[in-house]
Motif scaffolding. Structure first.
Motif, mmCIF file in Angstrom:
data_model
loop_
_atom_site.group_PDB
_atom_site.id
_atom_site.type_symbol
_atom_site.label_atom_id
_atom_site.label_comp_id
_atom_site.label_asym_id
_atom_site.label_seq_id
_atom_site.Cartn_x
_atom_site.Cartn_y
_atom_site.Cartn_z
ATOM 1 N N ARG A 185 50.108 -4.064 58.786
ATOM 2 C CA ARG A 185 49.819 -3.106 57.737
ATOM 3 C C ARG A 185 50.703 -1.876 57.906
ATOM 4 O O ARG A 185 51.171 -1.594 59.005
ATOM 5 N N LYS A 186 50.920 -1.161 56.828
ATOM 6 C CA LYS A 186 51.709 0.058 56.890
ATOM 7 C C LYS A 186 51.056 1.031 57.876
ATOM 8 O O LYS A 186 49.824 1.098 57.959
ATOM 9 N N ASP A 187 51.868 1.748 58.629
ATOM 10 C CA ASP A 187 51.458 2.729 59.649
ATOM 11 C C ASP A 187 51.019 2.105 60.969
ATOM 12 O O ASP A 187 50.660 2.832 61.882
ATOM 13 N N ASP A 188 51.053 0.780 61.112
ATOM 14 C CA ASP A 188 50.897 0.178 62.430
ATOM 15 C C ASP A 188 52.191 0.420 63.195
ATOM 16 O O ASP A 188 53.252 0.568 62.595
ATOM 17 N N GLU A 189 52.104 0.456 64.514
ATOM 18 C CA GLU A 189 53.313 0.557 65.321
ATOM 19 C C GLU A 189 53.582 -0.805 65.937
ATOM 20 O O GLU A 189 52.682 -1.417 66.511
ATOM 21 N N VAL A 190 54.810 -1.293 65.783
ATOM 22 C CA VAL A 190 55.166 -2.633 66.246
ATOM 23 C C VAL A 190 56.350 -2.583 67.194
ATOM 24 O O VAL A 190 57.139 -1.646 67.183
ATOM 25 N N THR A 191 56.450 -3.626 68.020
ATOM 26 C CA THR A 191 57.604 -3.855 68.879
ATOM 27 C C THR A 191 58.232 -5.164 68.438
ATOM 28 O O THR A 191 57.533 -6.173 68.317
ATOM 29 N N ILE A 192 59.530 -5.159 68.193
ATOM 30 C CA ILE A 192 60.227 -6.364 67.771
ATOM 31 C C ILE A 192 60.530 -7.203 69.005
ATOM 32 O O ILE A 192 61.092 -6.712 69.982
ATOM 33 N N THR A 193 60.121 -8.468 68.981
ATOM 34 C CA THR A 193 60.237 -9.327 70.161
ATOM 35 C C THR A 193 61.302 -10.406 70.032
ATOM 36 O O THR A 193 61.615 -11.072 71.010
ATOM 37 N N ARG A 194 61.846 -10.616 68.841
ATOM 38 C CA ARG A 194 62.844 -11.657 68.626
ATOM 39 C C ARG A 194 63.991 -11.121 67.781
ATOM 40 O O ARG A 194 63.815 -10.193 66.998
ATOM 41 N N GLY A 195 65.158 -11.714 67.922
ATOM 42 C CA GLY A 195 66.279 -11.418 67.051
ATOM 43 C C GLY A 195 67.205 -10.339 67.575
ATOM 44 O O GLY A 195 67.116 -9.893 68.717
ATOM 45 N N LYS A 196 68.081 -9.904 66.690
ATOM 46 C CA LYS A 196 69.116 -8.935 67.045
ATOM 47 C C LYS A 196 68.529 -7.576 67.435
ATOM 48 O O LYS A 196 69.085 -6.863 68.258
ATOM 49 N N ASN A 197 67.403 -7.223 66.836
ATOM 50 C CA ASN A 197 66.776 -5.918 67.090
ATOM 51 C C ASN A 197 65.667 -5.987 68.132
ATOM 52 O O ASN A 197 64.782 -5.126 68.169
ATOM 53 N N LYS A 198 65.711 -6.983 68.986
ATOM 54 C CA LYS A 198 64.687 -7.186 70.009
ATOM 55 C C LYS A 198 64.533 -5.945 70.889
ATOM 56 O O LYS A 198 65.518 -5.331 71.292
ATOM 57 N N GLY A 199 63.281 -5.564 71.145
ATOM 58 C CA GLY A 199 62.995 -4.427 72.011
ATOM 59 C C GLY A 199 62.804 -3.116 71.275
ATOM 60 O O GLY A 199 62.293 -2.164 71.849
ATOM 61 N N LEU A 200 63.199 -3.057 70.011
ATOM 62 C CA LEU A 200 63.028 -1.818 69.254
ATOM 63 C C LEU A 200 61.574 -1.633 68.860
ATOM 64 O O LEU A 200 60.868 -2.597 68.563
ATOM 65 N N GLU A 201 61.132 -0.380 68.869
ATOM 66 C CA GLU A 201 59.763 -0.044 68.482
ATOM 67 C C GLU A 201 59.802 0.910 67.316
ATOM 68 O O GLU A 201 60.757 1.673 67.160
ATOM 69 N N GLY A 202 58.759 0.894 66.513
ATOM 70 C CA GLY A 202 58.683 1.824 65.404
ATOM 71 C C GLY A 202 57.458 1.582 64.551
ATOM 72 O O GLY A 202 56.734 0.594 64.728
ATOM 73 N N LYS A 203 57.243 2.499 63.641
ATOM 74 C CA LYS A 203 56.115 2.424 62.729
ATOM 75 C C LYS A 203 56.516 1.582 61.522
ATOM 76 O O LYS A 203 57.644 1.647 61.049
ATOM 77 N N VAL A 204 55.569 0.786 61.022
ATOM 78 C CA VAL A 204 55.821 -0.028 59.829
ATOM 79 C C VAL A 204 55.838 0.902 58.624
ATOM 80 O O VAL A 204 54.861 1.610 58.357
ATOM 81 N N THR A 205 56.964 0.916 57.909
ATOM 82 C CA THR A 205 57.077 1.789 56.736
ATOM 83 C C THR A 205 56.736 1.065 55.445
ATOM 84 O O THR A 205 56.341 1.699 54.473
ATOM 85 N N ALA A 206 56.891 -0.263 55.418
ATOM 86 C CA ALA A 206 56.570 -1.035 54.219
ATOM 87 C C ALA A 206 56.248 -2.476 54.593
ATOM 88 O O ALA A 206 56.842 -3.027 55.527
ATOM 89 N N VAL A 207 55.295 -3.062 53.876
ATOM 90 C CA VAL A 207 54.983 -4.473 54.009
ATOM 91 C C VAL A 207 55.362 -5.107 52.677
ATOM 92 O O VAL A 207 54.720 -4.870 51.663
ATOM 93 N N TYR A 208 56.430 -5.884 52.694
ATOM 94 C CA TYR A 208 57.000 -6.450 51.478
ATOM 95 C C TYR A 208 56.467 -7.875 51.345
ATOM 96 O O TYR A 208 57.073 -8.840 51.803
ATOM 97 N N ARG A 209 55.310 -8.014 50.681
ATOM 98 C CA ARG A 209 54.650 -9.311 50.615
ATOM 99 C C ARG A 209 55.451 -10.350 49.839
ATOM 100 O O ARG A 209 55.406 -11.527 50.159
ATOM 101 N N LYS A 210 56.179 -9.910 48.830
ATOM 102 C CA LYS A 210 56.923 -10.859 48.010
ATOM 103 C C LYS A 210 57.971 -11.613 48.828
ATOM 104 O O LYS A 210 58.189 -12.804 48.639
ATOM 105 N N LYS A 211 58.609 -10.912 49.781
ATOM 106 C CA LYS A 211 59.642 -11.528 50.615
ATOM 107 C C LYS A 211 59.136 -11.930 52.000
ATOM 108 O O LYS A 211 59.909 -12.403 52.828
#
Length: 141
Positions: A49-75
């Motif tokens: 959900r928007k305003d949750d804080e997440v850590t990216i665990t896979r892919g090119k941006n692995k290890g980055l942390e930040g707040k969710v700014t948008a949840v794009y359900r269509k994509k």
């Protein structure tokens, strides 16, 4: 006897995925909870959900942390703070991240989210409390 309405046929799986309604997509866009939150709430995953804080665990941006700014359900993607790319015309755009490649490190709690956590709680203590309430009510007659 049929236990689940989910099909194992690829054609039906694709139809269910791409033809899902908005609230079904919200449920599908779930992230696992971090080890700390798992210990605290005894819940394995939650819809992101928007305003949750997440850590990216896979892919090119692995290890980055930040707040969710948008949840794009269509994509089926989320946008995370400070995870962005600069285009050739010097415009900065967010990079879409699949929720399955993230872990929620901090939840934005409100009344409905607390109710979901309470309902999904898998701890043994919750089951013991339910048994105690039933046994106390047994002698009421």
């Amino acid at each position: 006897m049929k236990f689940s309405s989910a099909s194992s046929k690829p054609r039906k799986q694709r139809k269910a995925h791409f033809g899902a309604t908005s609230h079904e997509r919200a449920r599908r866009m779930s992230c696992g909870l971090s080890k700390d939150l798992l210990q605290k709430y005894h819940v394995r995953s939650m819809p992101v959900r928007k305003d949750d804080e997440v850590t990216i665990t896979r892919g090119k941006n692995k290890g980055l942390e930040g707040k969710v700014t948008a949840v794009y359900r269509k994509k089926y993607i989320i946008h995370v703070e400070r995870v962005e790319v600069t285009k050739a015309n010097s415009q900065v755009v967010p990079i879409g991240i699949q929720p399955s490649n993230c872990v929620i490190s901090k939840l934005k709690l409100d009344k409905s989210r607390k109710a979901i956590l309470e309902r999904k709680n898998r701890s043994q203590d919750r089951n013991k409390l339910a048994d105690v309430d039933v046994s106390n009510m047994a002698g009421v007659d």
